[in-house]
Design a protein around this motif. Sequence first.
Motif, PDB file in Angstrom:
ATOM      1  N   THR A 125       8.976   5.279 -36.249  1.00 11.22           N
ATOM      2  CA  THR A 125      10.060   4.962 -35.317  1.00 11.22           C
ATOM      3  C   THR A 125       9.644   3.823 -34.400  1.00 11.22           C
ATOM      4  OG1 THR A 125      10.798   7.269 -35.336  1.00 11.22           O
ATOM      5  CG2 THR A 125      11.555   5.900 -33.513  1.00 11.22           C
ATOM      6  N   VAL A 126      10.522   2.853 -34.213  1.00 13.41           N
ATOM      7  CA  VAL A 126      10.253   1.728 -33.326  1.00 13.41           C
ATOM      8  C   VAL A 126      11.263   1.725 -32.178  1.00 13.41           C
ATOM      9  CG1 VAL A 126      11.610   0.167 -34.804  1.00 13.41           C
ATOM     10  CG2 VAL A 126      10.002  -0.776 -33.142  1.00 13.41           C
ATOM     11  N   ALA A 127      10.769   1.670 -30.958  1.00 16.60           N
ATOM     12  CA  ALA A 127      11.616   1.665 -29.767  1.00 16.60           C
ATOM     13  C   ALA A 127      11.877   0.233 -29.321  1.00 16.60           C
ATOM     14  CB  ALA A 127      10.944   2.458 -28.647  1.00 16.60           C
ATOM     15  N   TYR A 128      13.071   0.002 -28.812  1.00 17.20           N
ATOM     16  CA  TYR A 128      13.443  -1.333 -28.341  1.00 17.20           C
ATOM     17  C   TYR A 128      14.609  -1.217 -27.370  1.00 17.20           C
ATOM     18  CZ  TYR A 128      16.898  -0.583 -32.035  1.00 17.20           C
ATOM     19  OH  TYR A 128      17.874  -0.028 -32.823  1.00 17.20           O
ATOM     20  N   LEU A 129      14.863  -2.288 -26.640  1.00 18.73           N
ATOM     21  CA  LEU A 129      16.000  -2.318 -25.731  1.00 18.73           C
ATOM     22  C   LEU A 129      17.281  -2.401 -26.541  1.00 18.73           C
ATOM     23  CD1 LEU A 129      17.091  -2.525 -22.804  1.00 18.73           C
ATOM     24  CD2 LEU A 129      16.940  -5.014 -23.051  1.00 18.73           C
ATOM     25  N   ALA A 188      10.938   0.787 -40.440  1.00 20.92           N
ATOM     26  CA  ALA A 188      10.944   1.810 -39.393  1.00 20.92           C
ATOM     27  C   ALA A 188      12.362   2.205 -38.985  1.00 20.92           C
ATOM     28  CB  ALA A 188      10.180   1.312 -38.169  1.00 20.92           C
ATOM     29  N   GLN A 189      12.469   3.405 -38.462  1.00 20.55           N
ATOM     30  CA  GLN A 189      13.733   3.878 -37.899  1.00 20.55           C
ATOM     31  C   GLN A 189      13.835   3.388 -36.462  1.00 20.55           C
ATOM     32  OE1 GLN A 189      14.231   8.112 -37.958  1.00 20.55           O
ATOM     33  NE2 GLN A 189      16.018   8.096 -36.607  1.00 20.55           N
ATOM     34  N   GLY A 190      14.977   2.836 -36.091  1.00 17.70           N
ATOM     35  CA  GLY A 190      15.156   2.283 -34.759  1.00 17.70           C
ATOM     36  C   GLY A 190      15.426   3.343 -33.706  1.00 17.70           C
ATOM     37  N   ARG A 250       4.479   5.893 -25.339  1.00 16.40           N
ATOM     38  CA  ARG A 250       3.407   6.646 -24.672  1.00 16.40           C
ATOM     39  C   ARG A 250       3.494   8.134 -24.984  1.00 16.40           C
ATOM     40  NH1 ARG A 250       3.070   5.872 -18.478  1.00 16.40           N
ATOM     41  NH2 ARG A 250       1.323   7.232 -18.892  1.00 16.40           N
ATOM     42  N   GLU A 251       4.715   8.662 -25.029  1.00 14.53           N
ATOM     43  CA  GLU A 251       4.908  10.102 -25.195  1.00 14.53           C
ATOM     44  C   GLU A 251       4.958  10.529 -26.661  1.00 14.53           C
ATOM     45  OE1 GLU A 251       8.472  10.788 -23.026  1.00 14.53           O
ATOM     46  OE2 GLU A 251       7.557  10.364 -21.065  1.00 14.53           O
ATOM     47  N   GLY A 252       4.839   9.580 -27.599  1.00 15.57           N
ATOM     48  CA  GLY A 252       4.831   9.926 -29.012  1.00 15.57           C
ATOM     49  C   GLY A 252       6.191  10.057 -29.642  1.00 15.57           C
ATOM     50  N   ARG A 253       7.256   9.725 -28.914  1.00 12.52           N
ATOM     51  CA  ARG A 253       8.595   9.768 -29.508  1.00 12.52           C
ATOM     52  C   ARG A 253       8.852   8.541 -30.367  1.00 12.52           C
ATOM     53  NH1 ARG A 253      12.114   9.059 -25.776  1.00 12.52           N
ATOM     54  NH2 ARG A 253      10.762   8.845 -23.948  1.00 12.52           N
ATOM     55  N   ALA A 254       8.007   7.529 -30.226  1.00 13.49           N
ATOM     56  CA  ALA A 254       8.080   6.323 -31.054  1.00 13.49           C
ATOM     57  C   ALA A 254       6.668   5.959 -31.495  1.00 13.49           C
ATOM     58  CB  ALA A 254       8.708   5.168 -30.277  1.00 13.49           C
ATOM     59  N   ASP A 255       6.561   5.350 -32.670  1.00 10.67           N
ATOM     60  CA  ASP A 255       5.266   4.929 -33.194  1.00 10.67           C
ATOM     61  C   ASP A 255       4.915   3.507 -32.759  1.00 10.67           C
ATOM     62  OD1 ASP A 255       4.653   7.268 -35.081  1.00 10.67           O
ATOM     63  OD2 ASP A 255       6.672   6.668 -35.691  1.00 10.67           O
ATOM     64  N   SER A 256       5.926   2.771 -32.329  1.00 11.20           N
ATOM     65  CA  SER A 256       5.720   1.407 -31.855  1.00 11.20           C
ATOM     66  C   SER A 256       6.879   1.025 -30.950  1.00 11.20           C
ATOM     67  CB  SER A 256       5.611   0.429 -33.040  1.00 11.20           C
ATOM     68  OG  SER A 256       6.768   0.502 -33.844  1.00 11.20           O
ATOM     69  N   ALA A 257       6.706  -0.084 -30.243  1.00 13.74           N
ATOM     70  CA  ALA A 257       7.768  -0.611 -29.381  1.00 13.74           C
ATOM     71  C   ALA A 257       7.777  -2.123 -29.500  1.00 13.74           C
ATOM     72  CB  ALA A 257       7.555  -0.191 -27.925  1.00 13.74           C
TER      73      ALA A 257
END
Length: 270
Positions: free
Chosen positions: A7-11, A29-31, A45-52
């Motif tokens: 999972t990748v986090a983004y704005l 990756a899943q967005g 940081r909390e592990g809800r995403a594998d990258s940002a």
Amino acid sequence: MERCEGTVAYLGPDGSYSMLAARQLCPQAQGLPCKSFFEAVQALREGRADSAVLPVENTLQGAVTQNLDLLYANDALYAVREFLLPIEHRLIAREGTALSEIRRIFSHQQAILQCGKFLSQNLPHAELIYTDSTMDSLRHIERAGDAGIVGSHVRAEGFAFIGANIADEKKNFTHFLLVRKGSEHLPAHCEHVCFAATCPHEPGALLKMLQILSVYDLNMTKIESRPIKNSPGTYCFFVEFKGDAADRHVRAALDRLREYTRGFKLIGCY
């Protein structure tokens, strides 16, 4: 190169420039669209995403200082890859809206700033209202006279572009970094290294820090200063230089920088 999966986090929301960069950097990756850069970093940081994916610089507005601060404040986060995204800003409004009718303009602060010349010349009396992202501006366009600034890739039912690219400079790019948690994700080889540090309180301290790069024949490509919170008059310097992290000169320079500076943090290798 390490595969970017999970999972990748983004704005967000979907359709934002950050989402476009995330798709390029992590196509498998899943967005995970987030309401703010801080939330994207928290998800990592909390592990809800594998990258940002974070923007750190724009060719018109310079550094995205909020994200530099986020990278410096989180010891376990490292930039491991980069992507340069072409940016084209366009006005969007409800179908049938003319430029002369616009009274309110919604968009992310960076987008509005990057279109300052056009807005002052063509819409000097329009109210400028900041939103969480460029895509977020669409939900604020509620009545005649409302418009947003979004990317040229955006398509939405009932909306239409007014004119062409309105950015002050047509060759406009934003520099994005892919951020991972844990130094084990740092690449074995890279083209650029970035670090942040505070200089000692002594005459010529910044020059002495930069001379370390010169001694090891390393070419600095970027430098940015940021004030240290709760410490007036103290600054942290973000420095990028060309080099391969596996090279002995690069490793020796980083060791020397850790010894000489205070608050040293490796921001990333990419």
